[in-house]
Design a protein around this motif. Structure first.
Motif, short mmCIF file in Angstrom:
data_model
loop_
_atom_site.label_atom_id
_atom_site.label_comp_id
_atom_site.label_asym_id
_atom_site.label_seq_id
_atom_site.Cartn_x
_atom_site.Cartn_y
_atom_site.Cartn_z
N SER A 47 -22.52 84.29 -90.37
CA SER A 47 -23.11 84.67 -90.53
C SER A 47 -23.06 85.74 -91.28
O SER A 47 -24.50 86.93 -92.12
N GLU A 48 -21.89 86.34 -91.81
CA GLU A 48 -21.41 87.33 -93.06
C GLU A 48 -21.71 86.71 -94.59
O GLU A 48 -21.91 87.47 -95.61
N SER A 49 -21.93 84.97 -94.18
CA SER A 49 -21.66 84.50 -96.01
C SER A 49 -23.01 83.91 -96.40
O SER A 49 -23.28 83.75 -96.96
N ILE A 50 -24.27 84.12 -95.01
CA ILE A 50 -25.47 84.65 -95.69
C ILE A 50 -25.35 86.32 -95.05
O ILE A 50 -26.50 86.29 -94.93
N PRO A 51 -26.55 86.97 -96.52
CA PRO A 51 -26.53 88.03 -96.98
C PRO A 51 -28.07 88.60 -96.05
O PRO A 51 -28.93 87.44 -96.31
N THR A 52 -28.61 89.63 -95.31
CA THR A 52 -29.37 89.19 -94.83
C THR A 52 -30.13 91.00 -94.79
O THR A 52 -29.12 91.90 -95.05
#
Length: 149
Positions: A47-52
């Motif tokens: 989840s941290e590798s894909i900034p949301t």
């Protein structure tokens, strides 16, 4: 002197037994904790590798008729996410953690019989917190207005 040594010996004996039993339990718990932590760490890393960003998608039905179903395509999984029916003059909202790299979302409208009526794409690059799709028509879907906050 005997009065001081006996409580000290009892205290030391209790401490040693706690330490020994704690080491045996700690070893087995450590393996379990490590596997759970590993899974949690992997999920956090993914989840941290894909900034949301937090994004609210509002859909307002002003078509003059009920909509059987509104759906969107999940930007991460690519799967269709179906929402409930949308009565005339009703508004529904979807709260999502939207990937920063995805600047549009796909949506579709279905009639009461489950047949696809319309589909489209909405550019959400201008949306900071929310996007509102107002579905317009006079007894049928005719157009969509987009507004961003």
């Amino acid at each position: 002197m005997k009065n001081r040594i006996l409580p000290l010996c009892v205290t030391l004996l209790l401490i040693c037994s706690f330490l020994l039993s704690g080491c045996a339990d700690h070893g087995s718990d450590s393996r379990t904790d490590t596997s759970v932590t590993t899974r949690e760490t992997e999920s956090e890393t993914e989840s941290e590798s894909i900034p949301t960003r937090a994004l609210t998608i509002n859909i307002a039905n002003m078509c003059g008729t009920d909509i059987g179903m509104f759906s969107i395509i999940d930007p991460v999984s690519g799967e269709q996410r179906n929402l409930d029916s949308l009565e005339d003059k009703q508004v529904i909202s979807i709260n999502a953690n939207w990937p920063d790299t995805v600047t549009e979302f796909q949506w579709a409208l279905y009639n009461q019989n489950g047949e696809l009526c319309s589909e489209g794409r909405t550019d959400i690059s201008a949306a900071r917190e929310s996007v509102t799709l107002t579905l317009n028509g006079n007894g049928d879907f005719e157009s969509v207005d987009e507004s961003f906050d």
